[in-house]
Structure formats: C-alpha cells, structure tokens
Design a protein around this motif. Structure first.
Motif, PDB file in Angstrom:
ATOM      1  N   LEU A 125       0.845  -1.202   0.000  1.00  0.00           N
ATOM      2  CA  LEU A 125       0.000   0.000   0.000  1.00  0.00           C
ATOM      3  C   LEU A 125       0.879   1.250   0.000  1.00  0.00           C
ATOM      4  CD1 LEU A 125      -2.867  -1.005   2.476  1.00  0.00           C
ATOM      5  CD2 LEU A 125      -2.827  -1.087  -0.003  1.00  0.00           C
ATOM      6  N   ASP A 126       1.621   1.416  -1.103  1.00  0.00           N
ATOM      7  CA  ASP A 126       2.466   2.600  -1.242  1.00  0.00           C
ATOM      8  C   ASP A 126       1.795   3.579  -2.185  1.00  0.00           C
ATOM      9  OD1 ASP A 126       2.776   1.442  -3.740  1.00  0.00           O
ATOM     10  OD2 ASP A 126       4.830   0.758  -3.372  1.00  0.00           O
ATOM     11  N   ALA A 127       2.447   4.714  -2.407  1.00  0.00           N
ATOM     12  CA  ALA A 127       1.852   5.789  -3.214  1.00  0.00           C
ATOM     13  C   ALA A 127       1.610   5.340  -4.653  1.00  0.00           C
ATOM     14  CB  ALA A 127       2.773   7.019  -3.184  1.00  0.00           C
ATOM     15  N   ALA A 128       2.540   4.545  -5.216  1.00  0.00           N
ATOM     16  CA  ALA A 128       2.391   4.112  -6.612  1.00  0.00           C
ATOM     17  C   ALA A 128       1.160   3.217  -6.780  1.00  0.00           C
ATOM     18  CB  ALA A 128       3.653   3.392  -7.059  1.00  0.00           C
ATOM     19  N   PHE A 129       1.025   2.219  -5.912  1.00  0.00           N
ATOM     20  CA  PHE A 129      -0.124   1.302  -6.015  1.00  0.00           C
ATOM     21  C   PHE A 129      -1.427   2.053  -5.784  1.00  0.00           C
ATOM     22  CE2 PHE A 129      -3.148  -1.545  -3.802  1.00  0.00           C
ATOM     23  CZ  PHE A 129      -3.389  -2.443  -4.831  1.00  0.00           C
ATOM     24  N   LEU A 130      -1.454   2.927  -4.760  1.00  0.00           N
ATOM     25  CA  LEU A 130      -2.681   3.659  -4.453  1.00  0.00           C
ATOM     26  C   LEU A 130      -3.038   4.618  -5.571  1.00  0.00           C
ATOM     27  CD1 LEU A 130      -2.098   4.355  -0.656  1.00  0.00           C
ATOM     28  CD2 LEU A 130      -3.742   2.779  -1.664  1.00  0.00           C
ATOM     29  N   ALA A 131      -2.044   5.235  -6.205  1.00  0.00           N
ATOM     30  CA  ALA A 131      -2.318   6.160  -7.306  1.00  0.00           C
ATOM     31  C   ALA A 131      -2.968   5.420  -8.470  1.00  0.00           C
ATOM     32  CB  ALA A 131      -1.021   6.832  -7.760  1.00  0.00           C
ATOM     33  N   ASP A 132      -2.446   4.232  -8.784  1.00  0.00           N
ATOM     34  CA  ASP A 132      -3.029   3.428  -9.867  1.00  0.00           C
ATOM     35  C   ASP A 132      -4.478   3.060  -9.553  1.00  0.00           C
ATOM     36  OD1 ASP A 132      -2.787   1.683 -12.313  1.00  0.00           O
ATOM     37  OD2 ASP A 132      -3.213   0.160 -10.795  1.00  0.00           O
ATOM     38  N   GLN A 133      -4.738   2.663  -8.296  1.00  0.00           N
ATOM     39  CA  GLN A 133      -6.088   2.282  -7.902  1.00  0.00           C
ATOM     40  C   GLN A 133      -7.046   3.473  -7.954  1.00  0.00           C
ATOM     41  OE1 GLN A 133      -7.348  -0.939  -6.868  1.00  0.00           O
ATOM     42  NE2 GLN A 133      -5.505  -1.409  -8.066  1.00  0.00           N
ATOM     43  N   LEU A 134      -6.586   4.640  -7.465  1.00  0.00           N
ATOM     44  CA  LEU A 134      -7.478   5.797  -7.440  1.00  0.00           C
ATOM     45  C   LEU A 134      -7.786   6.300  -8.847  1.00  0.00           C
ATOM     46  CD1 LEU A 134      -6.088   7.781  -4.362  1.00  0.00           C
ATOM     47  CD2 LEU A 134      -8.113   6.328  -4.505  1.00  0.00           C
ATOM     48  N   GLN A 135      -6.818   6.199  -9.743  1.00  0.00           N
ATOM     49  CA  GLN A 135      -7.082   6.589 -11.133  1.00  0.00           C
ATOM     50  C   GLN A 135      -8.122   5.652 -11.764  1.00  0.00           C
ATOM     51  OE1 GLN A 135      -3.188   6.555 -12.900  1.00  0.00           O
ATOM     52  NE2 GLN A 135      -2.519   8.402 -11.789  1.00  0.00           N
ATOM     53  N   GLN A 136      -8.041   4.380 -11.430  1.00  0.00           N
ATOM     54  CA  GLN A 136      -9.059   3.436 -11.926  1.00  0.00           C
ATOM     55  C   GLN A 136     -10.435   3.771 -11.358  1.00  0.00           C
ATOM     56  OE1 GLN A 136      -8.135  -0.807 -11.894  1.00  0.00           O
ATOM     57  NE2 GLN A 136      -5.948  -0.334 -11.689  1.00  0.00           N
ATOM     58  N   ARG A 137     -10.483   4.244 -10.088  1.00  0.00           N
ATOM     59  CA  ARG A 137     -11.780   4.575  -9.489  1.00  0.00           C
ATOM     60  C   ARG A 137     -12.398   5.787 -10.193  1.00  0.00           C
ATOM     61  NH1 ARG A 137      -9.907   0.678  -7.353  1.00  0.00           N
ATOM     62  NH2 ARG A 137     -10.678  -0.023  -9.371  1.00  0.00           N
ATOM     63  N   VAL A 138     -11.546   6.751 -10.601  1.00  0.00           N
ATOM     64  CA  VAL A 138     -12.065   7.910 -11.336  1.00  0.00           C
ATOM     65  C   VAL A 138     -12.750   7.441 -12.617  1.00  0.00           C
ATOM     66  CG1 VAL A 138     -11.433   9.998 -12.605  1.00  0.00           C
ATOM     67  CG2 VAL A 138     -10.387   9.530 -10.385  1.00  0.00           C
ATOM     68  N   ALA A 139     -12.110   6.495 -13.309  1.00  0.00           N
ATOM     69  CA  ALA A 139     -12.713   5.944 -14.537  1.00  0.00           C
ATOM     70  C   ALA A 139     -13.978   5.159 -14.220  1.00  0.00           C
ATOM     71  CB  ALA A 139     -11.700   5.069 -15.258  1.00  0.00           C
ATOM     72  N   ASP A 140     -13.959   4.409 -13.107  1.00  0.00           N
ATOM     73  CA  ASP A 140     -15.118   3.616 -12.732  1.00  0.00           C
ATOM     74  C   ASP A 140     -16.326   4.496 -12.417  1.00  0.00           C
ATOM     75  OD1 ASP A 140     -13.678   1.280 -13.010  1.00  0.00           O
ATOM     76  OD2 ASP A 140     -13.131   1.167 -10.888  1.00  0.00           O
ATOM     77  N   LEU A 141     -16.062   5.637 -11.774  1.00  0.00           N
ATOM     78  CA  LEU A 141     -17.170   6.526 -11.390  1.00  0.00           C
ATOM     79  C   LEU A 141     -17.847   7.160 -12.596  1.00  0.00           C
ATOM     80  CD1 LEU A 141     -15.594   8.200  -8.227  1.00  0.00           C
ATOM     81  CD2 LEU A 141     -17.520   6.607  -8.292  1.00  0.00           C
ATOM     82  N   ALA A 142     -17.181   7.133 -13.731  1.00  0.00           N
ATOM     83  CA  ALA A 142     -17.781   7.665 -14.953  1.00  0.00           C
ATOM     84  C   ALA A 142     -18.471   6.574 -15.760  1.00  0.00           C
ATOM     85  CB  ALA A 142     -16.701   8.345 -15.808  1.00  0.00           C
ATOM     86  N   SER A 143     -18.462   5.335 -15.230  1.00  0.00           N
ATOM     87  CA  SER A 143     -19.045   4.182 -15.938  1.00  0.00           C
ATOM     88  C   SER A 143     -20.404   3.826 -15.342  1.00  0.00           C
ATOM     89  CB  SER A 143     -18.102   2.988 -15.824  1.00  0.00           C
ATOM     90  OG  SER A 143     -18.140   2.479 -14.500  1.00  0.00           O
ATOM     91  N   PRO A 144     -21.141   2.896 -15.978  1.00  0.00           N
ATOM     92  CA  PRO A 144     -22.436   2.455 -15.405  1.00  0.00           C
ATOM     93  C   PRO A 144     -22.316   1.796 -14.034  1.00  0.00           C
ATOM     94  CG  PRO A 144     -22.244   1.830 -17.726  1.00  0.00           C
ATOM     95  CD  PRO A 144     -20.894   2.330 -17.313  1.00  0.00           C
ATOM     96  N   ALA A 145     -21.093   1.411 -13.649  1.00  0.00           N
ATOM     97  CA  ALA A 145     -20.902   0.762 -12.349  1.00  0.00           C
ATOM     98  C   ALA A 145     -20.793   1.753 -11.205  1.00  0.00           C
ATOM     99  CB  ALA A 145     -19.652  -0.116 -12.387  1.00  0.00           C
ATOM    100  N   ALA A 146     -20.941   3.036 -11.475  1.00  0.00           N
ATOM    101  CA  ALA A 146     -20.752   4.061 -10.442  1.00  0.00           C
ATOM    102  C   ALA A 146     -21.680   3.845  -9.253  1.00  0.00           C
ATOM    103  CB  ALA A 146     -20.966   5.447 -11.046  1.00  0.00           C
ATOM    104  N   GLY A 147     -22.917   3.454  -9.519  1.00  0.00           N
ATOM    105  CA  GLY A 147     -23.870   3.261  -8.429  1.00  0.00           C
ATOM    106  C   GLY A 147     -23.438   2.169  -7.464  1.00  0.00           C
ATOM    107  N   LEU A 148     -22.740   1.175  -7.977  1.00  0.00           N
ATOM    108  CA  LEU A 148     -22.249   0.081  -7.128  1.00  0.00           C
ATOM    109  C   LEU A 148     -21.029   0.514  -6.324  1.00  0.00           C
ATOM    110  CD1 LEU A 148     -22.235  -2.988  -6.346  1.00  0.00           C
ATOM    111  CD2 LEU A 148     -20.774  -3.344  -8.339  1.00  0.00           C
TER     112      LEU A 148
END
Length: 772
Positions: A125-148
């Motif tokens: 759980l370092d900055a690199a791994f967390l940055a990759d995960q958070l960038q994926q969440r930004v993309a996810d929130l713009a998808s139909p899965a946002a409600g989930l």
C-alpha cells in the motif's frame, strides 16, 4: 345367539387390544427419510467420506435454478427477489445469483479483508499502487458501475471487497448481465444450498416447496417459469413418484385381493376376520420397531408391509382347510404343525437382514419377524375363536376335483431338476452384462432427459462435480490450509491444460495463519499510509478527508488476531469453509470440490506426487465398493439363514427325504428366478435379494403343504385350494408391481412374481405323488 355375541365381543376386544399399543407405537415412532439408513456402515476412509458427502456434503444440498419466460430486465429482478426470499428462509443456508450488494456487508468484518485478500501478496500500500487504484476509481465513477462503487469508495478505494466477492463466487461462474448470472440461452441462473441433508427427501421436499412458494409470490413473476434441478430435487421427486405409484398399485391390488377372496370363500365375514391376523402382525411389528429402535425409515415400513404379505397365507390356509360342520379349533390344531414350521422357517429367512449390519435392513427384519410371529400365533389361538361355525367347505368343487386328479397324474421325472440346473448354468454363463448392479444411479427412476438437463445446467453454473473430490490430508486445519495454498499454482496449471475447469480449495476462503500474518505485516501504519494516500490522490477529484474510513480499517487490521476456521465460521461464508474441513482421529481432511473433470488420470497422477498428502476420491467407485461389501455381507447372512432353515425343516419333518422335497423346490426355484433375470440382461441389486428372500418364504409354504398332502381326496383338494388362492393373491399383488415404471418396485414385483410361479410349479413336480 350367545355364541355369536361372544364372538363379536372377542373381535371387539381383539381390535381394542391392537388399537392401544398400535397408536402408542405410531405416535412414538419417528419416521426417517434419510436413505443412508439403507447403506451399510462404512468400512474404509473413502466409504466414510462417501456417506458424509452424499448426505451432508455441499454438493448434495445444492439446488440449481433457472428462470425463463420473460425479458432480461424482468428475469434479473426475479432473480434478485428470489435470492432475497431464500436468504430470509431458515431452510436455506446460502443463495447466489452473481449479484453484489454493498449494503449487505457486515462492517465488523470489513477490516479482515486485508488478511483474506491476496492483493498484499504481490503489492504494497504505497503511493504508486494507491495512485493506480485511485485513477481506476475515477474511470469507474464515470461508468455504469458508479452506483455500485460509490457506497464502497470511502472505505475501500482498492475494492478489496469486490476482489473477495469474486474469489468467493463459484470457481467457474456464469456471465453477469444486469448484475446477475445468465446462461448462454438467456435464462437467469441461481444456486441455493439447503440446510437439509441431500439424502433426506422429506426435508428436501419442504425446502423445495418453500422455494416454489417464494417464487410464486414474487410480484414480477407473470408468466416466468422456474426450473429446479440437483440431488435434492431428484430425491424429493423420486419419493413423490414412488409414493404415487405405490398408492395406485396398492389400491388396485387391494381391490383385486378382496374380490379374489370373496370368489374363493363366498363369505364377507370370513374375509374381514381373516384380515385380523395380518393386522395384528402389522401392529406388533410397529411396536417392536418402537421398542427396539425408536425410529424407522419410510422404506422400512413400505417393504415391511410388503414382506408381511407372507402372513396372509396363515388365515387363508385355515379358511381353505375347514371342513363342513367341524369346529374351527379342531381344524387349526390339525393344521398347526405345518403352519408353525412355515412361520418359523419364514422368520429364519429374514434373520439374514438382522445380521446384515445395515440399520434399514435390521429394522426391516425386526418388523417382519415380529409381524410374522404375531400373525401366526393369532391365527392359531385367536382366529378360530371368532370364525363362524357355518362354513363353505371348498372340497368337492367340480373344478377342484378335476385339478387334484390331474396333479396326481402329473409326470415327475427325477432328471428334470438336474436338467433345469444344467440349462440354468449355461444361461448364467452366457448372460449379458454384469451379474451384480453396483451403480446406485442405475436404480433411479429420474428420466434421462432430466438428467441431461441437470448436466447442462450444472455446466452453465460451473457447479461442483458430483463424482470427484480432491482430499487434502493435514495434521490439523492449519496444515490443510497451508497445503491448499501450496498446491494452488499446480492446480492452476492443470486447469490451463484442460484437465478440469475449476477447483474450489479451502484456502480460497481462508488463508493460513502464516499467510495472514505476512499480509498483516505489510500493512503500513496510519501516518505512513496517510502520506502515501495524499500523494496518490494529488490532482484527482477526491475531496480531502474522504478516505478516513479507509485509514481506520487498515489501522484496525494491523491489530486483528488472525482468523482461525472456528472464528471464520461466524462469517457469511463460514459455513462453506466448515463443510470443507472434516475432523478425523489424529488428522483433518480438506475437501476440495472439482468442476468439469475432463482428465481424471491427470488429476490422479498429480495427487500421487504428493506423498500421500493429496488424494482423488472417486465417489462413484467408493459407492460401488460399498454396495459390493454390502452385498457380500447379506449373501453370507443368507447362507447362514439357509443352514438354519435346513436344520429347522429337517427337525420339524423328522426325515431328510421329506426335508429334501421341501427345500429342493425352493432352492431350485430361487436359482431359476436368477437365471431368467440374468438371461434377460438384468443385473441383480439389493432389492432383488430382498425380493428373492420374500419369494423363498412364500415358496417354502407351497412345498411344505404339497409334500404333506393327505391321501384323503377331500383334504388334498383343500390343500390345493389354499395353495391356489395364495399363489393367485401373490401373483396379483406382485404382478402389478412388476408393471411399475419405478426400478425398485419393478425389481421386487418381477422377482417375486417369477419366484411364486417357479416355486408353485416345482413344488408340484418335486413333491411326492399320490402313490408315494
């Protein structure tokens, strides 16, 4: 008038005497539906596992469900509604449809996700791994899965919960559309696991009824249809089909039997009174079961009442042998020596089941022996006192005189039995197929198209294979979990090679303590994580402080005690893991279920390199070995019973020659039944052995009475009349069973009907003739 009143009072007293113990026994007798009562005690570890898995194993309790007949959106809604209803029903342990609802998560268990998820095995759980995960969440929130995702984001930005949900889903899950599983042909798919054992058809029927009621109550149901399959469904279906057919056959045979007796004896009172000994036998059999076992299997009672049909011959003999103007007691006294021999001999035959060591057959033996003795002694000491003095003497009937004369002149060549034995040996040698039926599945009355549909549905759902199990051996549960983790790469390689589709290992649900501690040690402290998180979220559209719950969970996880199976049992998936870990004396077994086994040899080869730590259990082979052991035990017991029978008949008749004329027709007839069935390609099962024993008990009566046929013409006619009525009654009852569509009923009916025919003919051909 006084005599008739006295008889009526005695009949009433007889019925009252039966009513009290009968009612008490029925109220206290627990009726079981677990078919394992008719399986022998396990003798090997594999057989013991088999017995557990076919009853309580998760595969045996799994119902496969499919919903069709509506558009995709409606089917998805029906799927969600049915899962919600089943999760609220105490008869179901689990229900799955591929849907994930964050609102159902238990917040107390969420910090454990870091110990259970494999993420930390390859990441930190370092900055690199967390940055990759958070960038994926930004993309996810713009998808139909946002409600989930939104309800999870603040507490679980790396989506460990979803990773675990995917890991804990069936190994080869179907495709997900509209949030639930769908088949390739557009049906919504579900899995439901009952609490009831798979071998308990009554409880399975209750669970299925609740399932169908829950589906019928769904508001969106409309014209949609629910399809059910799985072992529990088949078990309940077989029981219901058996009950329906047994009721129909029972009704037809009862009506036919009463008409036969009315025709034979032309007396309604005689017909009704003649039923009292058989009723006495049934009641005393129930009392014996209640006293000795306290419970009985439903099949025990069904078979028991069938086997008790032998007892109907006792009053029939009395009715046929009565002379006009003779007191009933005098008739019974003259008849009793032979009747007593027949009763004791039949009871001895059923001792084989008592010695089998199988609970169901032991219950059957106690019920039948107690019933036969009660019916016999009530025929001797009670029935004569209630029979009317006026009687229709059957001797002298024109057809009976002609038949008796014909029998006296039937050729009885001494070479005939030996010729039949020789022909029988040739037929047995050339008979097609195996001698014995070891495959229990062959006895199922489930139509082939339903079995094929089950296989297709099981393939769509990726449900576990019902034949194979991968068994992991360890000193304790921790050792099994560690072994399970070690073999995961090799299992993945076997899957990649196509040996099988998927494996459900215990470590999928709970890693070993060592692995949990290793993952726990990789968790950063709160301050370190906060710095890494701030760096990772820099420039991303997340408000400050949003991930405070995430920081809280990681900090909480750092101080958690690693999960043991006992603690994990309280978790939502704890029951699934508990069913995969089996305690044995000195060791623990892990049971890994397999899906889509294509190359069992490759799996067997893999387990052989483990030094005994792994074993591929073939449940089909284990069941066949169990059936074979069972049959050998029963055959040995039948052999002992035959020796006792020889001794009993020899002592009773005080002549080896006379004993031979009784036992030889019975033995040869039994051989001929086997010859005919094997010559027709029928492999013999346990039910054939039960039926052969019943037929032998009936045939013994025929041989006894023909051998003892009086030289007095009238008495010989009465003997023939009694035997013909008994034979006709047996052929009527069991001939109807032979026409059944159910393999078990058909096996019993055909075997007994053939046996009765052979026993009757051979008893005539091998009995002494009129000049002897």
């Amino acid at each position: 008038m006084r005599a008739e009143l006295r008889k009526a009072i005695l009949v009433a007293a007889w019925l009252l005497a039966l009513a009290a113990p009968g009612l008490l026994a029925w109220q206290n007798l627990r009726i079981s539906g677990d078919l394992r009562s008719f399986m022998p005690p396990a003798q090997t570890p594999d057989q013991q596992l088999l017995m557990e898995q076919i009853g309580d194993g998760p595969g045996s309790r799994l119902l496969l469900l499919a919903i069709s007949g509506a558009d995709e959106a409606t089917l998805a809604e029906l799927s969600r509604g049915l899962v919600a209803a089943l999760k609220a029903d105490v008869q179901f342990e689990q229900a799955f449809n591929g849907a994930f609802d964050p609102a159902t998560l238990d917040s107390d268990w969420l910090p454990y996700r870091w110990l259970l998820s494999p993420t930390l095995d390859s990441h930190t759980l370092d900055a690199a791994f967390l940055a990759d995960q958070l960038q994926q969440r930004v993309a996810d929130l713009a998808s139909p899965a946002a409600g989930l995702l939104k309800p999870l984001l603040a507490r679980d930005p790396t989506l460990e919960v979803l990773a675990l949900a995917q890991r804990w889903s069936p190994p080869k899950a179907p495709q997900v559309r509209d949030g639930v599983w769908f088949s390739s042909d557009g049906r919504a798919l579900l899995l439901a696991q009952t609490r009831a054992a798979g071998f308990d058809p009554a409880k399975q029927q209750e669970a299925i009824a609740a399932l169908q009621a829950a589906f019928a109550a769904l508001p969106e149901r409309g014209v949609a249809e629910l399809e059910i399959s799985g072992p529990g469904w088949f078990s309940a279906r077989i029981q219901a089909q058996t009950q329906r057919e047994a009721d129909r056959i029972g009704l037809a045979s009862s009506v036919g039997f009463m008409l036969l007796l009315l025709l034979a004896y032309r007396s309604v009172p005689a017909l009704l009174l003649g039923a009292l000994p058989v009723l006495s036998g049934a009641v005393l059999g129930l009392v014996a079961l209640a006293l000795v076992f306290g419970q009985a299997h439903g099949i025990t009672l069904a078979f028991g009442f069938t086997l008790l049909g032998v007892a109907q011959e006792y009053p029939l003999r009395v009715l046929s042998h009565r002379r006009a103007g003779e007191d009933p007691l005098t008739s019974v006294r003259a008849l009793w020596p032979l009747l007593a021999t027949a009763i004791v001999s039949a009871a001895i035959a059923y001792l084989a089941f008592l010695a089998s060591g199988v609970p169901g057959l032991q219950q059957l033996a106690v019920f039948t022996i107690a019933g036969l003795l009660a019916a016999g002694f009530s025929t001797r000491y009670l029935l004569p006192r209630v029979l009317p003095l006026r009687v229709h003497d059957v001797a002298g009937a024109r057809w009976l005189v002609a038949a008796t004369g014909w029998l006296d002149h039937v050729p009885r060549p001494r070479w005939l039995p030996w010729l039949l034995l020789l022909v029988g040996a040739v037929v047995l040698h050339r008979a097609p197929g195996p001698m014995w039926q070891n495959d229990l599945a062959a006895l199922t009355p489930v139509p082939r198209d339903l079995l094929q549909r089950d296989a297709a549905l099981r393939s769509e759902l990726g449900a576990p294979d019902v034949r194979y199990l991968l068994v992991l051996h360890g000193a304790d549960a921790e050792a099994v979990l560690a072994l399970s983790q070690r073999i995961e790469p090799e299992i993945d390689a076997l899957i990649a090679r196509g040996a099988l589709d998927a494996v459900e290992l215990p470590s999928r649900y709970l890693p070993s303590l060592a692995t949990q501690r290793t993952r726990q040690a990789k968790l950063p402290d709160r301050d370190t994580l906060a710095v890494a998180l701030a760096s990772a979220s820099d420039g991303l559209p997340f408000r400050s402080g949003l991930f405070a719950p995430f920081l809280d969970d990681v900090e909480a996880a750092r101080g958690l005690a690693p999960l043991t199976p006992a603690v994990f049992a309280k978790a939502p998936f704890g029951a699934r893991l508990a069913s995969m870990l089996v305690e044995r004396k000195g060791e623990t077994l892990g049971l890994a279920t397999l899906s889509g086994v294509h190359d069992a040899a490759a799996l067997e080869s893999f387990t052989q390199t483990s030094g005994g730590a792994l074993r591929l259990l073939d449940l089909k082979a284990a069941s066949e070995s169990l059936v074979a052991d069972y049959r050998e035990r029963i055959l040995r017991a039948l052999g002992v019973a035959l020796l006792l029978l020889v001794v009993t008949v020899g002592v009773a008749l005080r002549s080896l020659r006379r004993a031979w004329r009784v036992l030889a027709p019975m033995s040869l007839a039994t051989v001929l039944v086997v010859v005919v069935e094997r010559g027709s390609g029928i492999s013999l099962s346990l039910f054939h052995l039960v039926a052969v024993t019943l037929a032998a008990g009936l045939g013994l009566h025929y041989a006894l009475f023909f051998e003892h046929r009086s030289r007095d013409a009238a008495e010989a006619q009465r003997t023939l009349h009694a035997t013909l009525v008994c034979v006709a009654a047996a052929l009527l009852v069991f001939g109807l069973q032979a026409l059944s569509s159910l393999p078990v009923l058909r096996a019993i009916g055909l075997t007994v009907a053939l046996g009765v025919g052979f026993h009757f003919c051979l008893s005539i051909l091998m009995a002494r003739d009129g000049k002897d």
